[in-house]
Scaffold this active site. Structure first.
Site, PDB file in Angstrom:
ATOM      1  N   THR A 169       0.880  -1.168   0.000  1.00 57.25           N
ATOM      2  CA  THR A 169       0.000   0.000   0.000  1.00 57.25           C
ATOM      3  C   THR A 169       0.922   1.224   0.000  1.00 57.25           C
ATOM      4  OG1 THR A 169      -1.732  -1.100   1.247  1.00 57.25           O
ATOM      5  CG2 THR A 169      -1.509   1.266   1.608  1.00 57.25           C
ATOM      6  N   ASP A 200      -8.128  -1.708   5.275  1.00 54.09           N
ATOM      7  CA  ASP A 200      -8.061  -0.491   6.082  1.00 54.09           C
ATOM      8  C   ASP A 200      -7.901   0.781   5.278  1.00 54.09           C
ATOM      9  OD1 ASP A 200      -5.307  -1.608   5.585  1.00 54.09           O
ATOM     10  OD2 ASP A 200      -4.822   0.348   6.407  1.00 54.09           O
ATOM     11  N   GLY A 221       0.312  -2.301   6.040  1.00 49.38           N
ATOM     12  CA  GLY A 221       0.522  -3.529   6.791  1.00 49.38           C
ATOM     13  C   GLY A 221      -0.665  -4.447   6.625  1.00 49.38           C
ATOM     14  N   HIS A 222      -0.881  -5.303   7.612  1.00 46.78           N
ATOM     15  CA  HIS A 222      -1.977  -6.255   7.515  1.00 46.78           C
ATOM     16  C   HIS A 222      -3.302  -5.537   7.762  1.00 46.78           C
ATOM     17  CE1 HIS A 222      -4.493  -9.763   8.992  1.00 46.78           C
ATOM     18  NE2 HIS A 222      -4.286  -9.964   7.705  1.00 46.78           N
ATOM     19  N   GLY A 223      -4.035  -5.328   6.685  1.00 41.83           N
ATOM     20  CA  GLY A 223      -5.243  -4.497   6.722  1.00 41.83           C
ATOM     21  C   GLY A 223      -6.242  -4.860   7.789  1.00 41.83           C
TER      22      GLY A 223
END
Lengths: 309, 310
Positions: A169, A200, A221-223
């Site tokens: 992202t 996110d 990062g990890h949504g």
């Protein structure tokens, strides 16, 4: 006061073969955005310019270079927010738009809404004259090959290793010479995500948030983990409690790791010009333009310095 | 003090002729939610049960009875969140299903994602065997009338918002001390196609965390999003404010910073709860210690035994 722009190109285990292109990409975007900030330019214009540059760059998972969903299509999410007014624009699951961050801005400025999704977002894009590109134009050969390859893995297998997933992202935060802050984030999401999966990046307070009273944040990062802890707003709540931008970011990312086992990164800027680029993943490509200096980094605790011009 | 469930049927201006249905609707829903809790059910089960009731009722802006978008169509948003794990599930701009809250829960329980939108949400619904319902079954005469009225060029959008029925939601704490929230809506009257409001946005339409509490919000969606109302209230609670004080602080900030009005139902893990609103009305009901609490106008707080079948 001096304006600052910080940019990121994703927090994840960036492989060596992508490292140089990622760092070059964020530096180029930071340069582009800082040109806007010069001569009393607005933070909002600067973050849009920087993120557009990253969207146009095939290396990053946003706009051009976006990752594919399970059906082999591209669905894009983006958000932009103005810290002065708290006005915000976001799009989720939009197709064939090369610069979703600009579409998000159009939602903010040309509608009375904050967020548009799916077909509605595309119809709006058409109504305000955004041109479209083919999915083919947005997808790199590398991505298509990776997608073919990953289709054979069950989603569950990959879940335990969310920090290993590609999380590139992109985003930017800035404070201009008037003390106004702004943020923007843009993504193609997770490879092989379900059709219509929203992470996110387009959700206010999670992928990004900006408020002149505390600062601006853009996350990566990890949504799903970022959503659970509303990461951007969490960072700024620590700033409101008196923490420095660096400490606030560290605390929040640590919490995300402990509470929900999620890895990620954030760039944060305060209205007074303090900034931080923090991550709990193996690497994060980032760059910051302040005065005439361009800072950049990739590995933890790395900070390279060069002339902005 | 435990368990507790609090339900709302929307904040705004509820016309007199709909007030009674609104009040009886939230009271019914809260009774059902309380029954779930009394029988040892989870707070998640309770809030979903309560919201399903409200979605099925034509008197609320959720599921059946949803307001129409500018094209005269129904697009719905919903969210659930589990305070123990911080897991959540949400759907936005979903069409042709009767209970978006149940689909939101399926997103949480059956996928590794937190939110599915539009066609993707429908595709997932089909894969889960959720029946597709004709749009007509979700549209009431009232919502169609409001939509037509609002299309008129001289319609005052703010005024027209005031006449709409509300987003619905619930929060609960179960006997184990786990909190949960659920919120569901048809969105804003005559919204643009694809418009997503606060409801499915975690931290805005709702938030639940066993460490602080749970909130479900209603009111002017765009404003709720800009201040992240649910999360904001819980930040205040984390700093020691009571459910009531935190809710009032959050609503007051939304009003003073952006001029927006709304309402919330809030609960903490110990069973303290609040139903607060800055708009003219909010239909709400709560159940605790076999007592039914409810109200509509500011300052109202009626109490009855939960067993009263009125």
């Amino acid at each position: 006061m001096s304006a600052v722009l910080v940019v990121h190109g994703g927090a994840w285990a960036i492989p060596d073969e992508l490292a140089k292109a990622s760092v070059d990409g964020v530096k180029a975007a930071a340069r582009k955005g800082s040109v806007v900030l010069r001569d009393n330019g607005r933070a909002l214009d600067a973050v849009e310019a920087a993120v557009k540059a990253l969207e146009d760059n095939m290396v990053f998972n946003a706009g051009h270079g976006a990752t594919l969903n399970v059906d082999g299509e591209v669905e894009l999410d983006a958000i932009i927010m103005d810290g002065r007014t708290l006005n915000c624009g976001a799009v989720s699951s939009v197709k064939n738009i090369p610069n979703p961050v600009s579409l998000a801005r159009a939602v903010m400025e040309k509608t009375s809404h904050v967020m548009l999704t799916g077909r509605g977002a595309n119809l709006f894009a058409e109504s305000v004259g955004f041109s479209t590109v083919t999915t083919h134009a947005l997808v790199s050969e590398f991505e298509r090959k990776e997608w073919e390859c990953h289709k054979t893995y069950a989603a569950g297998v990959l879940e335990d290793f969310n920090t290993q997933w590609t999380h590139d992202t992109v985003g930017a935060v800035a404070v201009d010479s008037s003390g106004n802050v702004a943020c923007a984030t843009s993504t193609g999401g997770i490879r092989n995500k379900m059709v219509g999966r929203v992470g996110d990046s387009s959700v206010i307070g999670c992928g990004a948030y900006a408020d002149n009273l505390s600062g601006a944040v853009s996350c990566t990062g990890h949504g799903e983990s970022i959503l659970k802890v509303t990461l951007a707003k969490l960072i700024l709540s620590h700033v409101e409690q008196g923490k420095s931008v660096a400490d606030a970011s560290d605390l929040a990312l640590q919490y995300m790791g402990e509470r929900v086992q999620g890895g990620g990164g954030a760039i944060t800027v305060s209205p007074s010009g303090k900034w931080a680029a923090t991550f709990t993943t193996q690497r994060m490509a980032w760059a910051a333009a302040e005065n005439d200096v361009l800072w950049s980094g990739l590995d933890p605790n790395e900070r390279k310095k060069e002339n902005l011009n | 003090m435990l368990p507790v469930v609090v339900v709302h049927g929307g904040a705004g201006h509820i016309p007199k002729e709909r007030a009674e249905n609104s009040t009886s609707g939230v009271c019914s829903a809260v009774r059902l939610g309380y029954l779930v809790l009394q029988e040892g059910g989870s707070s998640m089960d309770a809030v979903v049960e309560a919201v399903v009731q409200l979605e099925n009722s034509p008197y609320f802006n959720a599921g059946c009875g949803s307001v129409l978008n500018v094209k005269g169509e129904v697009e719905m948003d919903a969210i659930v969140m589990d305070g123990k794990t911080l897991d959540s599930g949400a759907v936005s701009a979903v069409r042709n299903i009767a209970n978006p809250i149940q689909l939101a829960r399926l997103v949480m329980d059956k996928t590794s994602h937190a939110c599915l939108t539009a066609e993707g949400a429908s595709k997932f619904a089909r894969s889960m065997g959720v029946p597709e319902v004709p749009q007509e079954s979700l549209i009431t005469e009232y919502s169609r009338m409001r939509w037509k009225k609002n299309l008129a060029p001289e319609a005052n959008p703010v005024e027209c918002q005031m006449g709409k029925m509300g987003t619905v939601g619930a929060v609960a704490v179960d006997k184990e001390g786990n909190v949960a929230c659920a919120t569901s809506t048809g969105g804003m009257l005559n919204k643009m196609e694809g418009r997503v409001g606060d409801t499915p946005c975690i931290g805005s339409g709702g938030y639940a965390d066993n460490l602080s509490g749970a909130v479900s919000t209603t009111g002017h969606g765009e404003t709720i999003m800009k201040v992240m109302l649910a999360r904001l209230i819980l930040f205040h609670m984390e700093q020691g404010q009571s459910a009531e004080a935190a809710s009032d602080l959050g609503l007051a900030y939304m009003k003073s910073r952006l001029g927006g009005l709304g309402g919330v139902v809030t609960v903490d893990p110990r069973g303290n709860w609040a139903a607060r609103f800055s708009s003219q009305q909010m239909s709400w009901a709560a159940a605790q210690n076999d007592t039914l609490h409810y109200g509509l106008y500011t300052g109202e707080h009626f109490r009855r035994s939960i067993r009263d079948t009125h």
